[in-house]
Motif scaffolding. Structure first.
Motif, PDB file in Angstrom:
ATOM      1  N   TYR A 380     -15.312  16.742 -20.384  1.00  0.00           N
ATOM      2  CA  TYR A 380     -15.150  16.674 -18.933  1.00  0.00           C
ATOM      3  C   TYR A 380     -14.732  15.245 -18.567  1.00  0.00           C
ATOM      4  N   VAL A 381     -13.916  15.123 -17.527  1.00  0.00           N
ATOM      5  CA  VAL A 381     -13.505  13.801 -17.054  1.00  0.00           C
ATOM      6  C   VAL A 381     -14.539  13.300 -16.060  1.00  0.00           C
ATOM      7  N   GLY A 382     -15.128  12.150 -16.363  1.00  0.00           N
ATOM      8  CA  GLY A 382     -16.125  11.584 -15.478  1.00  0.00           C
ATOM      9  C   GLY A 382     -15.516  11.073 -14.180  1.00  0.00           C
ATOM     10  N   THR A 410     -13.889  18.364 -14.357  1.00  0.00           N
ATOM     11  CA  THR A 410     -14.393  17.066 -13.913  1.00  0.00           C
ATOM     12  C   THR A 410     -15.904  17.147 -13.733  1.00  0.00           C
ATOM     13  N   SER A 411     -16.540  15.995 -13.625  1.00  0.00           N
ATOM     14  CA  SER A 411     -18.003  15.921 -13.718  1.00  0.00           C
ATOM     15  C   SER A 411     -18.736  16.189 -12.426  1.00  0.00           C
ATOM     16  N   GLY A 412     -18.049  16.172 -11.280  1.00  0.00           N
ATOM     17  CA  GLY A 412     -18.762  16.027 -10.022  1.00  0.00           C
ATOM     18  C   GLY A 412     -19.055  14.562  -9.801  1.00  0.00           C
ATOM     19  N   PHE A 413     -19.392  14.197  -8.569  1.00  0.00           N
ATOM     20  CA  PHE A 413     -19.549  12.783  -8.255  1.00  0.00           C
ATOM     21  C   PHE A 413     -20.775  12.181  -8.943  1.00  0.00           C
ATOM     22  N   VAL A 414     -20.616  10.943  -9.391  1.00  0.00           N
ATOM     23  CA  VAL A 414     -21.693  10.180 -10.031  1.00  0.00           C
ATOM     24  C   VAL A 414     -21.781   8.830  -9.328  1.00  0.00           C
ATOM     25  N   ASP A 461     -22.028  20.769  -5.552  1.00  0.00           N
ATOM     26  CA  ASP A 461     -23.224  21.453  -6.033  1.00  0.00           C
ATOM     27  C   ASP A 461     -23.040  22.126  -7.390  1.00  0.00           C
ATOM     28  N   GLY A 462     -22.048  23.010  -7.505  1.00  0.00           N
ATOM     29  CA  GLY A 462     -21.922  23.788  -8.729  1.00  0.00           C
ATOM     30  C   GLY A 462     -21.480  22.999  -9.930  1.00  0.00           C
ATOM     31  N   GLN A 463     -20.472  22.150  -9.748  1.00  0.00           N
ATOM     32  CA  GLN A 463     -19.903  21.451 -10.899  1.00  0.00           C
ATOM     33  C   GLN A 463     -20.897  20.506 -11.573  1.00  0.00           C
ATOM     34  N   PRO A 464     -21.595  19.617 -10.837  1.00  0.00           N
ATOM     35  CA  PRO A 464     -22.579  18.779 -11.535  1.00  0.00           C
ATOM     36  C   PRO A 464     -23.701  19.587 -12.191  1.00  0.00           C
TER      37      PRO A 464
END
Length: 470
Positions: A380-382, A410-414, A461-464
């Motif tokens: 996954y791309v961070g 992708t990762s979702g927001f971090v 919500d779902g992706q992370p």
């Protein structure tokens, strides 16, 4: 007369009226969703102790290298910002705050300005733009709020709507703070440790032998040989999983993962443990251990995150005087495709591995990371990290990655932050920017509105949840 501090409701949304209307609808769908923060640096002990924040400078300035680095570039010494000085007296903290307010224009156009504006206005009700003239009055206002029960860490955590928060922790940590939160019937959110083994994988560090001995002690396994060392790392990973960990984080100089055969690994380990390892051997061992960490992730399910490409402590005098994470780390070019091929050939299709690749080199988003994530089911791309977690860079990230890898890789927001009060501001910024990007796709008839709405919610919500196995 002080200038007003106003947060425009459409900040970061498209200027074109038609797209702005679409973006408003998308943003409204995600604005109040709970925050999932799968990688960050806020300590769990802060929430266990639940003590009032000491002063405005300790909250906004001293621990935040995003803030201190630009002030330092303007000629302010780190000492004058309270870095490395421990708790400050009230006059000293007020002096640090004055420096921030006097130099407020330095942050124009930066994401730091967006975050600080949001924090001051939304959390503390500040209505004036900071300046030399109102610095003391603003200090008093924020300090007064910090003295109240509603501004203690737990109350703010609940107010921020954080459902999941990951900390960053040493493998030898007993995780007592996490256990205390987990056993507290009044605490409902999830705070998870993250396994961060860098110092144990780099045998050219001055304290490496002492560190691995301590690791063996807490694991109850002798680390005098390579087999014991591996067993101790595996045991501590299991301990972290038992205490709720979902990921293991790695932040080395490069992304190279190159396995050694067992005899070479054992030989280099013996040399390192005897204090006789060469620089080349230490580098080869660390690169080998990155592969071993991937193997362990396949076995225990910890998501593997890789954060390479920072020239740490670029200014040695500042590092020796004030320690790490004080603003002198500098991004550099990083190669991933060749570097990670040995690891991915072994584990890239393994169902147990989730590998999240972050970068400080945005040139690799479309050239390397998106293609890797577009083929390997483990990759996954961070989200844009550190120097790239800024509005224009986040938009470039979406443009660079989406056409090759879509949204699902992708990762979702971090948020990756030490600044506790910036967490909601950072997540709000990302939600607004994703709403703006998706609005453009709708406006160009590349997505229907219902698809954009579904994607906006999924990114928050779902992706992370899927990527980090929450």
């Amino acid at each position: 007369m002080p200038s007003p501090l106003r947060l425009h409701p459409d900040r970061l949304l498209p200027a074109e009226p038609g797209l702005r209307a679409i973006a408003r609808e998308l943003y409204a769908a995600v604005r109040e969703l709970p925050i999932l923060s799968p990688h960050g640096h806020v300590p769990a002990q802060l929430l266990v102790d639940d003590e009032p924040f000491r002063d405005p400078a300790a909250l906004f300035v001293t621990p935040d290298h995003y803030v201190t680095r630009l002030l330092h570039a303007d000629g302010v010494s780190l000492a004058d910002l309270g870095v490395g000085r421990g708790p400050l007296t009230e006059p000293a903290a007020r002096a640090v705050w004055r420096v921030l307010c006097e130099r407020w224009p330095l942050f124009r156009g930066t994401p730091v300005r967006f975050w600080l504006d949001t924090e001051l206005a939304d959390i503390f009700g500040v209505t004036e733009r900071p300046s030399a003239q109102n610095a003391d009055a603003l200090y008093d206002r924020v300090a007064e709020r910090l003295a109240g029960a509603d501004y203690r860490p737990r109350a703010l955590f609940e107010r921020f709507g954080i459902a999941f928060l990951a900390t960053t922790d040493d493998p030898a940590d007993d995780l007592a703070a996490h256990a205390a939160l987990a056993s507290d019937p009044t605490w409902t959110a999830r705070v998870a440790p993250t396994f961060r083994p860098d110092r144990y994988l780099e045998p050219d560090r001055a304290d490496w032998c002492k560190a691995v001995d301590h690791l063996g002690e807490v694991a109850g396994i002798e680390t005098g040989d390579y087999a014991g060392y591996i067993a101790a790392l595996e045991a501590r990973r299991r301990y972290f999983v038992e205490h709720g960990a979902v990921s293991a984080d790695h932040g080395h100089d490069d992304a190279v993962a190159e396995p050694l055969d067992a005899r070479d690994a054992e030989r280099i380990y013996r040399s390192a443990y005897a204090g006789q390892v060469t620089a080349a051997e230490a580098l080869a061992f660390r690169r080998h251990m990155v592969v071993e960490m991937a193997r362990m992730s396949c076995d225990d399910g910890l998501v593997m995150t890789l954060h390479p490409g920072s020239s740490r402590n670029h200014h040695a005098p500042s590092f020796h005087a004030y320690g790490p994470d004080t603003g002198s780390d500098i991004p550099r070019r990083t190669e991933y495709t060749t570097a990670l091929r040995p690891l991915l050939e072994r584990y890239g299709t393994h169902p147990g591995l989730h590998l999240v690749l972050f970068t400080l080199d945005e040139t690799v988003w479309s050239r390397e990371l998106a293609p890797l994530a577009g083929f390997y089911p483990s990759v996954y791309v961070g989200a844009p990290w550190w120097f790239l977690d800024a509005p224009d860079a986040i938009t470039r990230f979406r443009e660079a990655v989406t056409e090759t890898a879509g949204f699902s890789r992708t990762s979702g927001f971090v948020d990756d932050t030490r600044a506790f009060c910036s967490i909601p501001a950072r997540h709000d910024m990302a939600r607004r920017l994703d709403a703006a990007y998706l609005a453009r796709l709708v406006g160009e008839h590349r997505l229907d509105l219902d698809e954009a709405l579904e994607t906006a919610v999924d990114l928050v919500d779902g992706q992370p949840r899927r990527v980090f196995r929450l």
